[in-house]
Motif scaffolding. Sequence first.
Motif, PDB file in Angstrom:
ATOM      1  N   GLY A  80      35.581  40.165  38.566  1.00  0.00           N
ATOM      2  CA  GLY A  80      36.500  40.471  39.659  1.00  0.00           C
ATOM      3  C   GLY A  80      36.597  39.345  40.669  1.00  0.00           C
ATOM      4  O   GLY A  80      37.681  39.016  41.146  1.00  0.00           O
ATOM      5  N   VAL A  81      35.467  38.727  40.987  1.00  0.00           N
ATOM      6  CA  VAL A  81      35.480  37.604  41.925  1.00  0.00           C
ATOM      7  C   VAL A  81      36.222  36.423  41.311  1.00  0.00           C
ATOM      8  O   VAL A  81      37.039  35.769  41.976  1.00  0.00           O
ATOM      9  N   LEU A  82      35.961  36.146  40.045  1.00  0.00           N
ATOM     10  CA  LEU A  82      36.664  35.048  39.377  1.00  0.00           C
ATOM     11  C   LEU A  82      38.164  35.318  39.300  1.00  0.00           C
ATOM     12  O   LEU A  82      38.979  34.413  39.487  1.00  0.00           O
ATOM     13  N   TYR A  83      38.536  36.570  39.038  1.00  0.00           N
ATOM     14  CA  TYR A  83      39.946  36.945  38.979  1.00  0.00           C
ATOM     15  C   TYR A  83      40.620  36.758  40.343  1.00  0.00           C
ATOM     16  O   TYR A  83      41.716  36.209  40.430  1.00  0.00           O
ATOM     17  N   SER A  84      39.963  37.200  41.398  1.00  0.00           N
ATOM     18  CA  SER A  84      40.563  37.055  42.732  1.00  0.00           C
ATOM     19  C   SER A  84      40.630  35.592  43.151  1.00  0.00           C
ATOM     20  O   SER A  84      41.594  35.171  43.797  1.00  0.00           O
ATOM     21  N   MET A  85      39.626  34.783  42.772  1.00  0.00           N
ATOM     22  CA  MET A  85      39.687  33.354  43.068  1.00  0.00           C
ATOM     23  C   MET A  85      40.821  32.697  42.300  1.00  0.00           C
ATOM     24  O   MET A  85      41.524  31.839  42.827  1.00  0.00           O
ATOM     25  N   PHE A  86      41.011  33.105  41.051  1.00  0.00           N
ATOM     26  CA  PHE A  86      42.108  32.576  40.249  1.00  0.00           C
ATOM     27  C   PHE A  86      43.447  32.929  40.885  1.00  0.00           C
ATOM     28  O   PHE A  86      44.336  32.082  40.993  1.00  0.00           O
ATOM     29  N   GLN A  87      43.598  34.178  41.311  1.00  0.00           N
ATOM     30  CA  GLN A  87      44.845  34.614  41.938  1.00  0.00           C
ATOM     31  C   GLN A  87      45.090  33.879  43.253  1.00  0.00           C
ATOM     32  O   GLN A  87      46.218  33.550  43.578  1.00  0.00           O
ATOM     33  N   GLU A  88      44.033  33.636  44.008  1.00  0.00           N
ATOM     34  CA  GLU A  88      44.185  33.033  45.325  1.00  0.00           C
ATOM     35  C   GLU A  88      44.363  31.519  45.284  1.00  0.00           C
ATOM     36  O   GLU A  88      45.143  30.953  46.043  1.00  0.00           O
ATOM     37  N   TYR A  89      43.657  30.848  44.384  1.00  0.00           N
ATOM     38  CA  TYR A  89      43.643  29.387  44.411  1.00  0.00           C
ATOM     39  C   TYR A  89      44.467  28.725  43.315  1.00  0.00           C
ATOM     40  O   TYR A  89      44.820  27.563  43.423  1.00  0.00           O
TER      41      TYR A  89
END
Length: 95
Positions: A80-89
């Motif tokens: 989930g953290v990797l997914y949100s970082m991918f979406q954000e950055y």
Amino acid sequence: MSSSQESVFSEYETDTSQTSKLLRKFKETPFVPIGMAGFAMVVGYGLYRLKHRGDMKMSLHLIHMRVAAQGFVVGAITCGVLYSMFQEYVVKPKE
């Protein structure tokens, strides 16, 4: 109360049902329900295997199930953290 505080409170009061809050949270963080479901599956499997554990000690069986359940939840949180970082950055920076 100032008008800025009233607008913030009215935004939170529009979603009063627990189901709508839960669905909104699942849309914001999709790996949380995956982690919860995985935890429930590991616990269910552990309870099922508890009866057929053979000569394994109870404490050892419970430690293995705890580690498996925690591992699944930590894995889901990491995804989930990797997914949100991918979406954000990666996806979002097209400004």
